[in-house]
Design an enzyme around this catalytic site. Structure first.
Site, PDB file in Angstrom:
ATOM      1  N   MET A   1     -11.310  -5.426   5.502  1.00 16.51           N
ATOM      2  CA  MET A   1     -10.369  -5.225   6.090  1.00 16.51           C
ATOM      3  C   MET A   1     -10.284  -5.928   7.802  1.00 16.51           C
ATOM      4  O   MET A   1     -11.167  -6.076   7.792  1.00 16.51           O
ATOM      5  CB  MET A   1     -11.290  -4.013   6.356  1.00 16.51           C
ATOM      6  CG  MET A   1     -11.244  -3.310   5.157  1.00 16.51           C
ATOM      7  SD  MET A   1     -10.160  -2.649   4.285  1.00 16.51           S
ATOM      8  CE  MET A   1      -9.214  -1.342   5.747  1.00 16.51           C
TER       9      MET A   1
ATOM     10  N   HIS B   1      -8.744   1.507  -3.726  1.00 14.35           N
ATOM     11  CA  HIS B   1      -8.989   0.798  -3.137  1.00 14.35           C
ATOM     12  C   HIS B   1      -9.600   2.404  -2.461  1.00 14.35           C
ATOM     13  O   HIS B   1      -9.535   3.184  -1.909  1.00 14.35           O
ATOM     14  CB  HIS B   1      -8.594   0.741  -1.451  1.00 14.35           C
ATOM     15  CG  HIS B   1      -9.205   0.298  -0.525  1.00 14.35           C
ATOM     16  ND1 HIS B   1      -8.790  -0.262   0.944  1.00 14.35           N
ATOM     17  CD2 HIS B   1     -11.114   0.186  -0.266  1.00 14.35           C
ATOM     18  CE1 HIS B   1      -9.638  -0.137   1.999  1.00 14.35           C
ATOM     19  NE2 HIS B   1     -10.936  -0.328   1.533  1.00 14.35           N
TER      20      HIS B   1
ATOM     21  N   MET C   1     -12.281   4.160  -0.782  1.00 16.15           N
ATOM     22  CA  MET C   1     -12.394   5.366   0.720  1.00 16.15           C
ATOM     23  C   MET C   1     -13.106   5.984   0.954  1.00 16.15           C
ATOM     24  O   MET C   1     -12.428   6.997   1.190  1.00 16.15           O
ATOM     25  CB  MET C   1     -11.360   4.739   1.766  1.00 16.15           C
ATOM     26  CG  MET C   1     -11.496   3.164   2.412  1.00 16.15           C
ATOM     27  SD  MET C   1      -9.745   2.960   2.937  1.00 16.15           S
ATOM     28  CE  MET C   1      -8.517   2.972   1.817  1.00 16.15           C
TER      29      MET C   1
ATOM     30  N   MET D   1      -9.189   8.521  -0.193  1.00 13.68           N
ATOM     31  CA  MET D   1      -9.750   8.270   0.808  1.00 13.68           C
ATOM     32  C   MET D   1     -10.490  10.028   0.596  1.00 13.68           C
ATOM     33  O   MET D   1      -9.611  11.055   0.262  1.00 13.68           O
ATOM     34  CB  MET D   1      -8.895   8.524   2.465  1.00 13.68           C
ATOM     35  CG  MET D   1      -8.582   7.047   2.519  1.00 13.68           C
ATOM     36  SD  MET D   1      -7.916   7.058   4.333  1.00 13.68           S
ATOM     37  CE  MET D   1      -6.946   5.868   4.604  1.00 13.68           C
TER      38      MET D   1
ATOM     39  N   SER E   1       0.548  -1.291  -0.057  1.00 15.19           N
ATOM     40  CA  SER E   1      -0.094   0.194  -0.275  1.00 15.19           C
ATOM     41  C   SER E   1       0.886   1.329   0.142  1.00 15.19           C
ATOM     42  O   SER E   1       1.421   1.493   0.963  1.00 15.19           O
ATOM     43  CB  SER E   1      -0.905  -0.180   1.132  1.00 15.19           C
ATOM     44  OG  SER E   1      -1.771   0.918   1.471  1.00 15.19           O
TER      45      SER E   1
ATOM     46  N   ASP F   1      -7.073  -6.364   4.055  1.00 16.46           N
ATOM     47  CA  ASP F   1      -6.108  -5.218   3.905  1.00 16.46           C
ATOM     48  C   ASP F   1      -6.093  -4.844   5.685  1.00 16.46           C
ATOM     49  O   ASP F   1      -7.034  -4.705   6.391  1.00 16.46           O
ATOM     50  CB  ASP F   1      -7.160  -4.395   3.650  1.00 16.46           C
ATOM     51  CG  ASP F   1      -6.120  -3.269   3.099  1.00 16.46           C
ATOM     52  OD1 ASP F   1      -4.904  -2.139   3.808  1.00 16.46           O
ATOM     53  OD2 ASP F   1      -7.038  -2.243   2.350  1.00 16.46           O
TER      54      ASP F   1
ATOM     55  N   ASP G   1      -4.429   3.163  -1.939  1.00 21.08           N
ATOM     56  CA  ASP G   1      -5.531   4.044  -0.866  1.00 21.08           C
ATOM     57  C   ASP G   1      -6.342   5.196  -1.134  1.00 21.08           C
ATOM     58  O   ASP G   1      -5.702   6.242  -1.390  1.00 21.08           O
ATOM     59  CB  ASP G   1      -5.703   3.767   0.172  1.00 21.08           C
ATOM     60  CG  ASP G   1      -5.196   2.209   1.247  1.00 21.08           C
ATOM     61  OD1 ASP G   1      -5.921   1.560   0.605  1.00 21.08           O
ATOM     62  OD2 ASP G   1      -4.110   2.107   1.550  1.00 21.08           O
TER      63      ASP G   1
ATOM     64  N   HIS H   1      -1.699  -1.489  -3.741  1.00 21.80           N
ATOM     65  CA  HIS H   1      -2.358  -1.241  -3.840  1.00 21.80           C
ATOM     66  C   HIS H   1      -2.768   0.336  -3.212  1.00 21.80           C
ATOM     67  O   HIS H   1      -1.918   1.150  -2.748  1.00 21.80           O
ATOM     68  CB  HIS H   1      -3.075  -2.153  -2.575  1.00 21.80           C
ATOM     69  CG  HIS H   1      -4.371  -1.759  -1.424  1.00 21.80           C
ATOM     70  ND1 HIS H   1      -5.471  -2.060  -1.711  1.00 21.80           N
ATOM     71  CD2 HIS H   1      -4.529  -0.808  -0.412  1.00 21.80           C
ATOM     72  CE1 HIS H   1      -5.912  -1.789  -1.004  1.00 21.80           C
ATOM     73  NE2 HIS H   1      -5.365  -1.094  -0.154  1.00 21.80           N
TER      74      HIS H   1
END
Ligand code: DX5
Ligand code: ZN
Length: 220
Positions: free
Chosen positions: A136, A65, A67, A36, A7, A174, A34, A32
């Site tokens: 998660m 991913h 979020m 957000m 990540s 994750d 992330d 990966h």
């Protein structure tokens, strides 16, 4: 058989290309990312322009991913920006079936991400439309948190759920995974292992990926 997905949340954002190259050198096959929004989770990270730049910098599988609230509005844009895998949270999307279908139609693998507090029952209707589930094992928002131990049983139950339905859905896990617990996570049924601080916290990303691969490999 499992893959390591470093990540980049824990990488140095001023030298991402170098940090990614180091992880690849160690044997990482998935990256990966992330995303957000400061709304679905209490943190803000990166978005579409960074994914576009990453796509130019590497040929590795890019796994975004999301979020973010209302992920259906942006999911296909992430595919168009270069993502090979896009996961959206079951808790964030009122129209999950539509979003998963649109990701697949745009040419990427569609994933359902699920929080530690959300029961697997929430996947019941949409599992058929997902290529992978991102389970998660910490509450999303930050790197460097501790693995929630009950996640192991949840991975096993998810694997069972997939088998019972005759599906080939892959399981990605994750949060809080390091060399001390990776073998249990793999043994429970995880096929894609996300690791942020365990890869980029050491100062030697290539070496850390190698260590994780070794620690997760179950010799029979
Ligand atoms: C948390 C993110 C994770 C995080 C993992 O919200 O989804 O991908 O970066 O970091 P570690 O491996 O440090 O828990
Ligand atoms: Zn993540």
């Amino acid at each position: 058989m499992f893959e390591i997905a470093p990540s980049i949340l824990s990488a140095d954002f001023s030298r991402l290309a170098d940090d990614i190259a180091a992880a690849e050198k160690g044997g990482a096959t998935v990256l990966h990312v992330d995303v957000m929004d400061g709304h679905f989770v209490p943190n803000i990270t990166i978005g579409l322009p960074v994914v576009k730049s990453l796509r130019k910098a590497t040929t590795i599988t890019i796994d975004t991913h999301l979020m973010i609230s209302d992920p259906g509005r942006y999911a296909v844009e992430f595919v168009n920006a270069g993502a090979d895998m896009v996961s959206v949270h079951v808790e964030a999307d009122h129209h999950l079936h539509r979003t998963l279908t649109s990701i697949r139609e745009a040419g990427a693998k569609a994933g359902i991400a699920i929080n530690p507090g959300t029961p697997l029952m929430a996947l019941e209707e949409t599992l058929y439309y997902a290529d992978f589930v991102l389970l998660m094992s910490v509450n999303p928002g930050f790197g460097g948190q501790r693995f929630i131990p009950t996640s192991l049983d949840k991975i096993r139950r998810l694997r069972q759920m997939i088998l019972e339905r005759g599906l080939e859905t892959r399981i990605e896990v994750d949060g809080g995974i390091d060399e001390s617990n990776i073998s249990e996570v793999v043994d429970a049924g995880a096929e894609i292992i996300v690791a942020g601080s365990a890869v980029y916290g050491s100062g030697d990303a290539a070496g850390s990926v190698r260590t994780l691969i070794e620690a997760g490999t179950v010799w029979v």
